[in-house]
Design an enzyme around this catalytic site. Structure first.
Site, mmCIF file in Angstrom:
data_model
loop_
_atom_site.group_PDB
_atom_site.id
_atom_site.type_symbol
_atom_site.label_atom_id
_atom_site.label_comp_id
_atom_site.label_asym_id
_atom_site.label_seq_id
_atom_site.Cartn_x
_atom_site.Cartn_y
_atom_site.Cartn_z
ATOM 1 N N LYS A 44 0.534 -1.448 0.202
ATOM 2 C CA LYS A 44 -0.132 -0.373 -0.114
ATOM 3 C C LYS A 44 0.829 1.283 -0.272
ATOM 4 O O LYS A 44 2.106 0.724 0.576
ATOM 5 C CB LYS A 44 -0.851 0.132 1.294
ATOM 6 C CG LYS A 44 -2.073 1.147 1.462
ATOM 7 C CD LYS A 44 -3.104 1.556 0.666
ATOM 8 C CE LYS A 44 -3.827 2.699 0.815
ATOM 9 N NZ LYS A 44 -4.630 3.029 -0.298
ATOM 10 N N CYS A 127 -2.664 10.416 -5.696
ATOM 11 C CA CYS A 127 -3.588 9.207 -4.804
ATOM 12 C C CYS A 127 -4.731 10.760 -5.741
ATOM 13 O O CYS A 127 -4.731 11.791 -4.762
ATOM 14 C CB CYS A 127 -3.430 9.313 -3.418
ATOM 15 S SG CYS A 127 -4.742 9.060 -2.729
HETATM 16 C C1 SIN Z 1 -6.383 6.056 -1.411
HETATM 17 O O1 SIN Z 1 -5.837 5.410 -0.593
HETATM 18 O O2 SIN Z 1 -7.261 6.753 -1.730
HETATM 19 C C2 SIN Z 1 -6.198 5.213 -2.735
HETATM 20 C C3 SIN Z 1 -4.463 5.531 -3.357
HETATM 21 C C4 SIN Z 1 -4.414 6.172 -4.530
HETATM 22 O O3 SIN Z 1 -5.763 5.836 -5.373
HETATM 23 O O4 SIN Z 1 -3.932 5.957 -4.923
#
Ligand code: SIN
Length: 308
Positions: A44, A127
């Site tokens: 992540k 993001c």
């Molecule tokens: C998120 O955590 O909001 C998604 C991450 C991303 O789209 O880079």
């Protein structure tokens, strides 16, 4: 069938891997990816400290795609720095995705994570889900300044995860800058930011953050993803490896990304929908497509899209 890929000198036994964000936050999820047929373990996107992320509901899947506004929930880079060495036991590349709310966050994470030497680092410039924070990847100068500073810190192959671009001028400006920086790979695309999905029965949004606005994923974004893979493949003359992401639900979709120029692909929505067993299915389907078309490897079809 040879479905392997090599990017920036790193070998992937399988060209299909998870996208940063999909089932890769916790230790259990990362280890499940390690045990699966995923070609790599992608973390992540991490920030300097633990984040809960945005309020729920923040993910919704529907026929044709998904919408999310997760808000970068993650364990924080110090925790991933502890977990990453243990992920080596699975014998596949580990890619650390790094993010931040400010440029200083990216640098902080880069310092911590470079120390434990993941095989690659993917810098998330895209993001769309942090209220009040625009996507850095839509600002070429801000991206350049950040990547120049990260280049001085990161000592493993560094790539970027980009948002979708919708105009050739934007592809060109970004490609020029990335060539100058010398990125090791480019991942395109992150979700199509700030879409809105409505539940007409309940007359409401389907997710809570940002008034229901969120990143779109899944099969409906495939044409946008393919266009971005193709545009960067051509602008880089095939010399910068591209990881294609967006709209992959079948082996044929992986093949289409390959034709457009992807060396490897990442999956998000379909992974969340089906779980880690999806890698086996995609591997089988891709192998069948390639065999039927007379290819001996995935690498062989790369970039071979004919333009009429
Ligand atoms: C998120 O955590 O909001 C998604 C991450 C991303 O789209 O880079």
């Amino acid at each position: 069938m040879d479905l392997s890929a090599t990017l920036a000198g790193v070998h992937f036994a399988n060209c299909v891997m998870n996208a940063a964000g999909a089932l890769c936050v916790t230790r259990d999820e990362l280890e499940a990816l390690g045990r699966s047929r995923s070609g790599a373990i992608v973390t992540k996107s991490m920030t300097p400290a633990f984040r809960d992320g945005n309020p729920s509901p923040r993910y919704h899947s529907f026929p044709g795609g998904s919408i999310n506004s997760m808000g970068l929930p993650n364990l924080g880079s110090p925790t991933y720095a502890v977990l990453i060495p243990g992920l080596r036991q699975f014998g596949k590349p580990v890619m650390a995705s790094i993010a931040g709310l400010e440029p200083a966050d990216f640098l902080d994470v880069a310092h911590v994570i470079t120390e434990v030497r993941p095989d690659l680092i993917e810098v998330n410039l895209s993001c769309p889900n942090i209220p009040g924070k625009p996507q850095i990847g839509y600002d070429v100068e801000a991206s350049r300044s950040l990547l120049q500073r990260l280049n001085g810190v990161i000592t493993v192959p560094m790539g970027v995860k980009l948002p979708p671009y919708f105009d050739p001028a934007h592809h060109e400006a970004m490609a020029d800058m990335l060539r100058e920086i010398g990125v090791a790979f480019v991942s395109v695309i992150n979700s199509v930011g700030n879409g809105l999905v409505v539940d007409p029965e309940r007359e409401c949004t389907v997710i809570k953050p940002k008034g229901g606005f969120g990143g779109l994923g899944g099969s409906m974004i495939k044409p946008v993803a393919l266009a971005n893979v193709r545009a960067f493949w051509k602008l880089f003359d095939g010399r910068v490896p591209i990881i294609g992401t967006g709209g992959i639900v079948s082996g044929m979709d992986v093949f289409e990304h390959g034709l457009c120029g992807a060396s490897a692909v990442q999956i998000g929505t379909v992974l969340v929908d089906e779980g880690v067993g999806v890698f086996e299915r995609l591997e089988r389907e891709l192998g069948e497509v390639l065999a039927r078309k007379g290819y001996r490897s995935f690498a062989e079809c790369r970039g071979r899209l004919r333009e009429l």
